[in-house]
Design a protein around this motif. Structure first.
Motif, PDB file in Angstrom:
ATOM      1  N   ALA A 270       0.837  -1.207   0.000  1.00 24.43           N
ATOM      2  CA  ALA A 270       0.000   0.000   0.000  1.00 24.43           C
ATOM      3  C   ALA A 270       0.875   1.262   0.000  1.00 24.43           C
ATOM      4  O   ALA A 270       0.597   2.210  -0.738  1.00 24.43           O
ATOM      5  CB  ALA A 270      -0.918  -0.013   1.223  1.00 24.43           C
ATOM      6  N   ILE A 271       1.936   1.256   0.786  1.00 20.16           N
ATOM      7  CA  ILE A 271       2.849   2.410   0.821  1.00 20.16           C
ATOM      8  C   ILE A 271       3.479   2.602  -0.557  1.00 20.16           C
ATOM      9  O   ILE A 271       3.540   3.706  -1.099  1.00 20.16           O
ATOM     10  CB  ILE A 271       3.963   2.208   1.875  1.00 20.16           C
ATOM     11  N   HIS A 272       3.905   1.485  -1.118  1.00 20.44           N
ATOM     12  CA  HIS A 272       4.558   1.537  -2.424  1.00 20.44           C
ATOM     13  C   HIS A 272       3.617   2.155  -3.469  1.00 20.44           C
ATOM     14  O   HIS A 272       4.045   2.951  -4.308  1.00 20.44           O
ATOM     15  CB  HIS A 272       4.963   0.123  -2.833  1.00 20.44           C
ATOM     16  N   CYS A 273       2.349   1.771  -3.388  1.00 15.04           N
ATOM     17  CA  CYS A 273       1.390   2.243  -4.389  1.00 15.04           C
ATOM     18  C   CYS A 273       1.062   3.727  -4.237  1.00 15.04           C
ATOM     19  O   CYS A 273       0.498   4.337  -5.137  1.00 15.04           O
ATOM     20  CB  CYS A 273       0.128   1.387  -4.361  1.00 15.04           C
ATOM     21  N   GLU A 274       1.409   4.317  -3.086  1.00 17.89           N
ATOM     22  CA  GLU A 274       1.258   5.768  -2.923  1.00 17.89           C
ATOM     23  C   GLU A 274       2.256   6.517  -3.797  1.00 17.89           C
ATOM     24  O   GLU A 274       2.137   7.705  -4.046  1.00 17.89           O
ATOM     25  CB  GLU A 274       1.507   6.180  -1.468  1.00 17.89           C
ATOM     26  N   ASP A 275       3.327   5.778  -4.177  1.00 16.05           N
ATOM     27  CA  ASP A 275       4.325   6.302  -5.109  1.00 16.05           C
ATOM     28  C   ASP A 275       5.142   7.488  -4.586  1.00 16.05           C
ATOM     29  O   ASP A 275       5.600   8.324  -5.355  1.00 16.05           O
ATOM     30  CB  ASP A 275       3.657   6.664  -6.444  1.00 16.05           C
ATOM     31  N   LEU A 276       5.312   7.560  -3.275  1.00 15.80           N
ATOM     32  CA  LEU A 276       6.209   8.584  -2.717  1.00 15.80           C
ATOM     33  C   LEU A 276       7.583   7.956  -2.518  1.00 15.80           C
ATOM     34  O   LEU A 276       7.686   6.742  -2.317  1.00 15.80           O
ATOM     35  CB  LEU A 276       5.651   9.079  -1.378  1.00 15.80           C
ATOM     36  N   PRO A 277       8.655   8.763  -2.547  1.00 14.65           N
ATOM     37  CA  PRO A 277       9.989   8.154  -2.430  1.00 14.65           C
ATOM     38  C   PRO A 277      10.297   7.677  -1.009  1.00 14.65           C
ATOM     39  O   PRO A 277       9.668   8.114  -0.050  1.00 14.65           O
ATOM     40  CB  PRO A 277      10.923   9.301  -2.830  1.00 14.65           C
ATOM     41  N   GLY A 278      11.286   6.809  -0.872  1.00 17.78           N
ATOM     42  CA  GLY A 278      11.742   6.350   0.450  1.00 17.78           C
ATOM     43  C   GLY A 278      11.669   4.842   0.576  1.00 17.78           C
ATOM     44  O   GLY A 278      10.752   4.202   0.071  1.00 17.78           O
ATOM     45  N   ASP A 279      12.669   4.267   1.257  1.00 19.69           N
ATOM     46  CA  ASP A 279      12.696   2.816   1.450  1.00 19.69           C
ATOM     47  C   ASP A 279      11.800   2.406   2.614  1.00 19.69           C
ATOM     48  O   ASP A 279      11.441   3.220   3.462  1.00 19.69           O
ATOM     49  CB  ASP A 279      14.135   2.347   1.715  1.00 19.69           C
ATOM     50  N   ILE A 280      11.486   1.107   2.629  1.00 21.77           N
ATOM     51  CA  ILE A 280      10.593   0.566   3.658  1.00 21.77           C
ATOM     52  C   ILE A 280      11.351  -0.476   4.485  1.00 21.77           C
ATOM     53  O   ILE A 280      12.087  -1.295   3.925  1.00 21.77           O
ATOM     54  CB  ILE A 280       9.351  -0.100   3.013  1.00 21.77           C
ATOM     55  N   LEU A 281      11.192  -0.420   5.792  1.00 20.21           N
ATOM     56  CA  LEU A 281      11.816  -1.419   6.668  1.00 20.21           C
ATOM     57  C   LEU A 281      10.718  -2.119   7.450  1.00 20.21           C
ATOM     58  O   LEU A 281       9.932  -1.482   8.157  1.00 20.21           O
ATOM     59  CB  LEU A 281      12.795  -0.717   7.620  1.00 20.21           C
ATOM     60  N   ILE A 282      10.671  -3.458   7.312  1.00 18.88           N
ATOM     61  CA  ILE A 282       9.640  -4.235   8.019  1.00 18.88           C
ATOM     62  C   ILE A 282      10.316  -5.026   9.144  1.00 18.88           C
ATOM     63  O   ILE A 282      11.306  -5.721   8.911  1.00 18.88           O
ATOM     64  CB  ILE A 282       8.957  -5.251   7.069  1.00 18.88           C
ATOM     65  N   PHE A 283       9.799  -4.919  10.356  1.00 21.11           N
ATOM     66  CA  PHE A 283      10.319  -5.722  11.462  1.00 21.11           C
ATOM     67  C   PHE A 283       9.447  -6.951  11.657  1.00 21.11           C
ATOM     68  O   PHE A 283       8.250  -6.848  11.903  1.00 21.11           O
ATOM     69  CB  PHE A 283      10.326  -4.906  12.761  1.00 21.11           C
ATOM     70  N   LEU A 284      10.078  -8.133  11.541  1.00 22.14           N
ATOM     71  CA  LEU A 284       9.395  -9.394  11.831  1.00 22.14           C
ATOM     72  C   LEU A 284      10.239 -10.134  12.872  1.00 22.14           C
ATOM     73  O   LEU A 284      11.282  -9.636  13.285  1.00 22.14           O
ATOM     74  CB  LEU A 284       9.223 -10.206  10.543  1.00 22.14           C
ATOM     75  N   THR A 285       9.796 -11.338  13.277  1.00 22.83           N
ATOM     76  CA  THR A 285      10.506 -11.925  14.424  1.00 22.83           C
ATOM     77  C   THR A 285      11.607 -12.918  14.058  1.00 22.83           C
ATOM     78  O   THR A 285      12.461 -13.194  14.877  1.00 22.83           O
ATOM     79  CB  THR A 285       9.534 -12.631  15.388  1.00 22.83           C
TER      80      THR A 285
END
Ligand code: CDP
Ligand code: MG
Length: 723
Positions: A270-285
């Motif tokens: 969903a963030i990606h589809c907003e098309d704004l710049p910047g990397d994404i960091l996902i925290f999982l276990t």
């Protein structure tokens, strides 16, 4: 740029504090550096010290890390910054793996566990001029133990190993990302000594230190002199390094998410589809969740690449401990033009490693944690709610480049009500057998009186002493036994596995146990390819042994050796080639240690049982008998579907006689014994599933008679089986 300095990245916030840090380190036995993650503490401070002469005269600067991935990747980074090859001036040492050159390495990144083991050989840490205890806020078991020892060594106490007293030139730097500073300062402040005699000593030391500091300040003008004053201030100095951070807006879910891995992927898309710049960091276990998330992200990436209208392409990248080195480095490379990095990481990215360019953080709000119940003696890994302090750190990762966003995958009310404020230090939720063993080997006999930053529960210490007694590591007077105790402390293995290795000598299967212990210690032997779960199962089945997971690992290693240690062969069989090599090195190291301690003859190969695997299983039973479990027939339902684990219940042998504990265990589905029903097993580790089951991993089938034969002191005397 500051032209006077050769090393380091002067654009980082910590560079502005260079002179101050050097001045404090010169004049204080202990310096505490608090600073936002990414301000340059880990990579820059050792370079400042190096340049100021702290690594001259053969001395080395140690930087400890709670995580091995941090030690290796940061060493690589610093070597690059200093323009040298990794393993020359800058090196690392983690369990069973190092890149060092004796006499040449000056900055050494190492896990706190490795430094503790070095203390067994060299309690005064004579090869180091400075010990930087990094990531102290993490409060790992080894960090807390190291801090306790350094304090002992640094001042008051009843021990014979007063390191900093006998090494007044030794400096300790503690670096922390959060405000643990006051607690650390009080802990290290020998001015708070309790007895009058201790206060007098502390006062005299402080007066001398002040005089020395004044002299040093006038002579050096505030920069470090190559020969440090031998009587520094005992009161720790605290310096706070301001980082660069931008505000981060936090968002919560409106409804709870049943599957946070999927929810994380959906949020990322969903963030990606907003098309704004910047990397994404996902925290999982953990690794499994991360691989699942990367698989899903790759599907989305393919789908989105086909559709028009988005300016960026998704670039999913994993980051966890078991990842091969090259892939670990990949996350640090700057994002190629036209791409958006989506890194799925464990909490290694919380403070240990900084990723540039992250603007969005997606946090599952859980963490995989050790937990321990001293009543049952069960230590397990558990996916537990994150602490609010950690959640704040994770959110902070979004504000490095510019104002960012953090999406917490829970509802705001749940976040407020269900998450603990801070993480309980590992010391208070771990099995302490290994730690007590090491303290004893360091000459600290009364572990109950040892001064801790956070005292462990007394029951856990007592339990550890009981287990060590059962393993014959300590005698009736709680002193280390000469034959087993000292040898076991020297082996970089969990005490149970170490005891199995020692037992294998008389059982004639030392050759096999060396390999097996090495294979069990290096993690992530299997390298599951994305989406190839079935193929992995088939590959595993080729090596599967009826005896269990230990012998299966032995088969894997034997087959790999028989195939010329080929990387291609390993890949075909979904094996991690690096892990197999590490196991080889671990094996050599363990063999060398046994020889050095006179536990194996120098000139003969270790005794081998060739094809007969019974001695190997007996050796495992001899070391892991505290982890013995029997199949509970009363729970068995033969009509249940095949492999239904609900009816395959095991009970800890220690408790079955009295049935004092209702704990049910089952075999983890990663084990080759998952579908079978051995009457009795020993296991290496336990993991707690989210529905509360204790799942055994590294399982070996054993005969119940062996337990009585090998550990009559435990399985004969009912008094010892009491909780
Ligand atoms: O220790 P602290 O969190 O204060 O910062 P650091 O780990 O010394 O990181 C300083 C900088 O080095 C950050 O901008 C990191 O992104 C960068 N770094 C990197 O690019 N590659 C690494 N392998 C390690 C650090
Ligand atoms: Mg750091």
């Amino acid at each position: 740029m500051n032209p006077t300095y050769r090393y380091g990245d002067s654009s980082l916030p910590v560079s502005r504090y260079r002179r101050q840090i050097l001045y404090l380190v010169e004049n204080h036995a202990t310096t505490i550096i608090v600073g936002e993650t990414g301000s340059g503490k880990t990579t820059q401070v050792p370079q400042f010290l190096f340049e100021a002469g702290w690594a001259e005269n053969g001395f080395c600067i140690a930087v400890t890390q709670p995580r091995r991935v941090a030690a290796t990747t940061i060493a690589a980074r610093v070597a690059e910054e200093m323009g040298c090859d990794l393993g020359t001036t800058v090196g690392y040492a983690v369990r069973f793996d190092n890149a060092l050159t004796a006499g040449r390495t000056r900055i050494k990144y190492l896990t706190d566990g490795v430094l503790l083991r070095e203390m067994l050989d060299d309690p005064l840490l004579t090869s180091y001029s400075v010990i930087i205890v990094d990531e102290a806020h993490e409060r790992s078991l080894s960090t807390d133990m190291l801090l306790g020892l350094l304090k002992k060594v640094s001042g008051e106490g009843m021990l014979h190993v007063f390191v900093q007293r006998r090494r007044p030139d030794l400096r300790v730097i503690i670096s922390s990302a959060t405000l643990e500073a006051t607690k650390l300062k009080d802990f290290f402040d020998t001015g708070t000594a309790t007895t009058a005699a201790q206060r007098r000593v502390a006062a005299a030391a402080a007066a001398a230190a002040a005089a020395a500091a004044a002299a040093a300040a006038t002579s050096s003008g505030g920069t470090a002199a190559p020969s440090p004053p031998r009587d520094p201030h005992r009161t720790p100095a605290v310096i706070t390094v301001e980082g660069r951070t931008h505000p981060v807006q936090v968002h919560y879910l409106e409804h709870p998410a049943p599957d946070y891995t999927r929810a994380a992927v959906e949020a990322a898309v969903a963030i990606h589809c907003e098309d704004l710049p910047g990397d994404i960091l996902i925290f999982l276990t953990g690794q499994e969740e991360i691989q699942a998330a990367i698989g899903l992200l790759e599907e989305h990436a393919r789908r989105l690449a086909g559709s028009r209208g988005y300016s960026l392409k998704l670039m999913p990248l994993p980051l966890y401990a078991g990842l091969p080195g090259a892939q670990q480095q990949a996350v640090f490379r700057s994002t190629p033009r036209g791409y958006r990095k989506v890194v799925a990481a464990t909490n290694i990215a919380e403070t240990s490693l900084t990723l540039e360019g992250v603007v969005y953080v997606i946090d599952c709000c859980f963490v995989k944690q050790r937990c321990y119940n001293p009543l049952t003696g069960l230590e397990s890994l558990l996916i537990a709610p994150l602490s609010k302090a950690s959640a704040a750190q994770r959110a902070g990762r979004a504000g490095r480049m510019r104002a960012g966003h953090c999406f917490r995958l829970c509802m705001e009310a749940d976040f407020a009500a269900k998450l603990p404020e801070v993480t309980v230090p590992e010391m208070q939720r771990s099995n302490l057998v290994g730690m007590v063993l090491q303290l004893k080997a360091l000459g600290i006999d009364n572990v109950l009186k040892f001064e801790w930053l956070a005292p462990p529960p007394a029951e856990a210490l007592v339990r550890a002493l009981e287990e060590l007694h059962a393993l014959k590591v300590i005698d009736e007077d709680a002193r280390l036994t000469r034959d087993v105790g000292l040898a076991l402390a020297a082996l970089p293995l969990e005490p149970g596995l170490g005891a199995a290795l020692l037992a294998s000598r008389s059982l004639g299967c030392c050759e096999e146990m060396l390999t097996l212990a090495a294979m069990m210690s290096v993690q992530h032997v299997w390298a599951p390819a994305q989406g190839a779960i079935r193929a992995l199962e088939e590959a595993k089945a080729k090596f599967a042994a009826a005896e269990g997971d230990g012998v299966t690992l032995l088969n894997v290693h034997r087959a790999w050796r028989a195939n010329g240690r080929s990387a291609a062969w390993a890949q075909r069989h979904f094996l991690n080639h690096h892990a197999l090599f590490r196991a080889d090195e671990a094996r050599d190291q363990l063999q060398g240690l046994l020889r050095r301690h006179g536990l194996l003859p120098q000139d003969k190969p270790p005794p081998s049982c060739e094809r007969d695997m019974e001695p190997v299983c007996r050796a495992l039973a001899a070391g892991l008998f505290m982890n013995a479990a029997v199949f509970d027939r009363t729970e068995y339902n033969p009509l249940a579907p095949e492999g239904d684990p609900g009816t395959h219940v095991f009970r800890l042998v220690r408790y079955t006689a009295q049935r004092t504990h209702p704990i049910k265990l089952r075999i983890h589905n990663s084990s080759v014994l998952w579908r079978s029903i051995p009457s009795c097993v020993v296991y290496n580790t336990v993991q707690q599933s989210d529905n509360g089951w204790y799942e055994m991993q590294g399982v070996t089938a054993v005969q119940p008679d062996w337990l009585i034969e090998l550990a009559p002191h435990i399985f004969h005397k009912p008094s010892h089986t009491a909780v």
